[in-house]
Design a protein around this motif. Sequence first.
Motif, short mmCIF file in Angstrom:
data_model
loop_
_atom_site.label_atom_id
_atom_site.label_comp_id
_atom_site.label_asym_id
_atom_site.label_seq_id
_atom_site.Cartn_x
_atom_site.Cartn_y
_atom_site.Cartn_z
N ARG A 171 -6.93 -6.33 6.95
CA ARG A 171 -7.12 -5.88 5.57
C ARG A 171 -8.07 -6.84 4.86
O ARG A 171 -8.05 -8.05 5.09
N GLY B 180 0.79 -1.23 0.00
CA GLY B 180 0.00 0.00 0.00
C GLY B 180 0.82 1.27 0.00
O GLY B 180 0.26 2.37 -0.09
N VAL C 243 -1.64 -2.71 -3.64
CA VAL C 243 -2.25 -3.49 -2.53
C VAL C 243 -2.01 -4.99 -2.70
O VAL C 243 -2.56 -5.79 -1.95
N GLN D 86 -9.24 -0.54 0.14
CA GLN D 86 -9.06 -0.69 -1.30
C GLN D 86 -10.24 -0.04 -2.04
O GLN D 86 -11.40 -0.16 -1.62
#
Length: 378
Positions: A255, A105, A120, A367
């Motif tokens: 995440r 990231g 990502v 994202q």
Amino acid sequence: MDGDGHLDGISPPGRLAGPAEGITPEELALAARNHGLPLEALRYEVTPPGLHYVLVHYDIPAARAEDWRLSVDGGVRTPLTLDPAALRSFPAVTHRVTMECAGNGRAGLSPRPVSQPWLVEAVGTAEWTGVPLRLLLADAGVEADAVEAVFGGADHGVERGVEQDYRRSLPLDVAEGRDPEVLVAYAMNGAPLPPQHGFPVRLVVPGWYGMASVKWLRRITLTATPFTGFQQAVAYRYRQEAEEPGEPVTRIAPRALMIPPGFPDFMSRTRVVRPGAVLLEGRAWSGRAPVVRVEVSTDGCRAWSDAVLRTPEESDAHTWAWRGWQAHWTATPGSHVLGVRATDASGSTQPVVQRWNRGGFGSNHVQRISVLCAPEEG
């Protein structure tokens, strides 16, 4: 080289990109050497080795299994020297582990830290087979004054002017722990480690960012004082200013990632879908606590709705691997921005706007995927 072992002039200090500065040739060269997971490969529960992310700090060593030796020394009663056959004589286990680069990231931050320009995709999940580190340490007999285990790899290079082997350490309680259980691994997905993933032997530290999982492992040294080598005390620290000592980078922040729906434009990667029902799916993980919630947005992160988390294949069998999730979206003509975020059992949730740090570490902001819903042709 100066009198302190520094190589002057070929390895500049870390810096931030200027306000209008694009990706540098040096960053492009790093991006060509290292690769992330194609997001469509999130469909695989276990990542094929060639699709798993790769970060190599220096060069991939020219390693031959028949010549390889792993030593366990320092603060131990019985130093060990193990060839691959001796390592395999210990009881083996296999753990499914999601591994993520600490810099994942980084390229989305502003100002951008100039380094490997990850978006990502610096993640992957593999089934690692090897010997629990705690068994090797028990066999060697750790001295009472030991506080850390230092791991030395065979990869050698220069960073910030310092010539070095890649070395990292773990606190003794982590090195000897059972949950997570650190592995000295020699196989990935049932086959010998590929060269880029640490052949013939590497460390795997579940729940920690990938910098802890030292590849091409040659030496484990028990120390009575904390290790202060470059990769421990200088690199991989959360800092706001260059002069700060910073806090160490350790466990993976929560995440979630989405498999981009539809089909892409070649250059922009903007996705195209048709009106109607669209299945959204992906993976979510955390190294701090189990993921308990995944939410999806289809309006640029203004409103959120719960996705369905898939039940793990076996109860508690893959504590340190990602979980699948799904959600349904009814696409309407026009432009949309999709997002997804995860929350773990500790209450930690991904931020919509990333908290900045100078190294670009632990970046887990949401994202975003641009999608064009085009009317049906004809």
